[in-house]
Design an enzyme around this catalytic site. Structure first.
Site, PDB file in Angstrom:
ATOM      1  N   ASP A  61       0.864  -1.478  -0.067  1.00  0.00           N
ATOM      2  CA  ASP A  61       0.378   0.422   0.431  1.00  0.00           C
ATOM      3  C   ASP A  61       1.082   0.736   0.281  1.00  0.00           C
ATOM      4  O   ASP A  61       2.144   1.144   0.644  1.00  0.00           O
ATOM      5  CB  ASP A  61      -0.249   0.087   1.542  1.00  0.00           C
ATOM      6  CG  ASP A  61      -1.623  -0.880   1.025  1.00  0.00           C
ATOM      7  OD1 ASP A  61      -2.043  -1.912   0.957  1.00  0.00           O
ATOM      8  OD2 ASP A  61      -1.876  -1.229   2.566  1.00  0.00           O
TER       9      ASP A  61
HETATM   10  N1  URA Z   1      -1.310  -5.872   3.937  1.00  0.00           N
HETATM   11  C1  URA Z   1      -1.688  -4.471   3.701  1.00  0.00           C
HETATM   12  O1  URA Z   1      -2.914  -4.407   4.916  1.00  0.00           O
HETATM   13  N2  URA Z   1      -1.155  -3.942   3.560  1.00  0.00           N
HETATM   14  C2  URA Z   1       0.220  -3.955   2.732  1.00  0.00           C
HETATM   15  O2  URA Z   1       0.689  -3.461   2.201  1.00  0.00           O
HETATM   16  C3  URA Z   1       0.717  -5.305   2.301  1.00  0.00           C
HETATM   17  C4  URA Z   1       0.115  -6.051   3.419  1.00  0.00           C
END
Ligand code: URA
Length: 268
Positions: free
Chosen positions: A133
């Site tokens: 993310d």
């Molecule tokens: N899980 C999440 O919530 N975000 C990420 O970036 C990777 C795994």
């Protein structure tokens, strides 16, 4: 002069020349033809297998008639429809420590900072392996080895990823058991491979979660579902590759040992 006839069978065999021995060991180990040709961009493994069935591939001048043949890409002459294929292995794989705020994309039409900006023109054809993310930091692999990228991201290889999450709230004693048993989310259940409370202080805790899921926002959604909203998320490992002490925003090439371990993880 003694002219007694000699018998070939009595002659001692000379030990193999070291170069010959190295060559035959390499050929024994070698790499599978389908993998080598997939990497060279000839086509997927399935396509290459079809080409073998059709007698379109030759190794050192001999048409290949069996699947799964092993070759030495640095020495063997491999041709498709009579044209030699260039096989130098110029694949590279990097680890980067993505800072929060950088989006996992090689470019962005809205001019936001991207992983592509971080790698610049280090090597042609680089792709990111899976995604983090925008707000997540930590280990992201970037490679131009298409087969490796595909396998690492494909759910069937169940590559484990390790995350450290800072959460608000105190962590119930039985949480590890619940997370290992599975938690229902909107898009189906999720289970962790392991869970550990790392630290807890003044209503904030740090937990380590290992899972082999790649669904969007999976760690944040999982922990929110058990009453622990995530305020900071860092990926610390992908399979055997660890973030260790990489500085935020830094990039390094994987070591040979890491590449070998990664290849083992996904059966290459
Ligand atoms: N899980 C999440 O919530 N975000 C990420 O970036 C990777 C795994």
């Amino acid at each position: 002069m003694d002219s007694a006839p000699y018998d070939d069978a009595d002659m001692e065999l000379a030990p193999p020349h070291p170069a010959d021995r190295a060559r035959s060991e390499a050929a024994e180990e070698g790499e599978r033809l389908q993998k080598v040709l997939a990497r060279a961009g000839v086509g997927s493994r399935r396509v290459v297998e079809n080409m073998v069935d059709q007698g379109r591939i030759s190794v050192n001048g001999a048409v290949v008639t069996v699947q799964g043949m092993r070759v030495d890409p640095l020495r063997d002459r491999i041709a498709v429809d009579g044209s030699r294929i260039e096989l130098r292995d110029d694949t590279v794989t990097y680890a980067l420590n993505k800072p929060a705020g950088v989006i996992t994309a090689m470019s962005d039409d809205r001019n936001r900072p991207t992983v592509g900006d971080m790698v610049g023109d280090l090597a042609p054809g680089l792709v990111h392996v899976g995604r983090l993310d925008q707000d997540t930091e930590g280990l992201l692999l970037v490679t131009n080895d298409g087969e490796l990228a595909h396998r690492l991201a494909h759910p069937s290889y169940e590559v484990k990823k390790t995350y450290l999450a800072q959460v608000s709230g105190s962590v119930p004693r039985d949480l590890g058991r619940r997370l290992r048993a599975g938690v229902q989310l909107d898009d189906g259940p999720v289970k962790v491979d392991s869970f550990r409370l790392v630290d807890t202080h003044a209503g904030q805790s740090v937990v380590e979660v290992v899972l082999h899921e790649g669904r969007k926002h999976i760690v944040r959604r999982l922990l929110a579902a058990v009453g622990l909203p995530v305020s900071r998320l860092t990926r610390t490992a992908v399979g055997p590759v660890r973030l260790e002490r990489m500085r935020s925003g830094s990039i390094r090439r994987l070591t040979r040992a890491e590449l070998g371990a990664l290849a083992d993880t996904v059966g290459l």
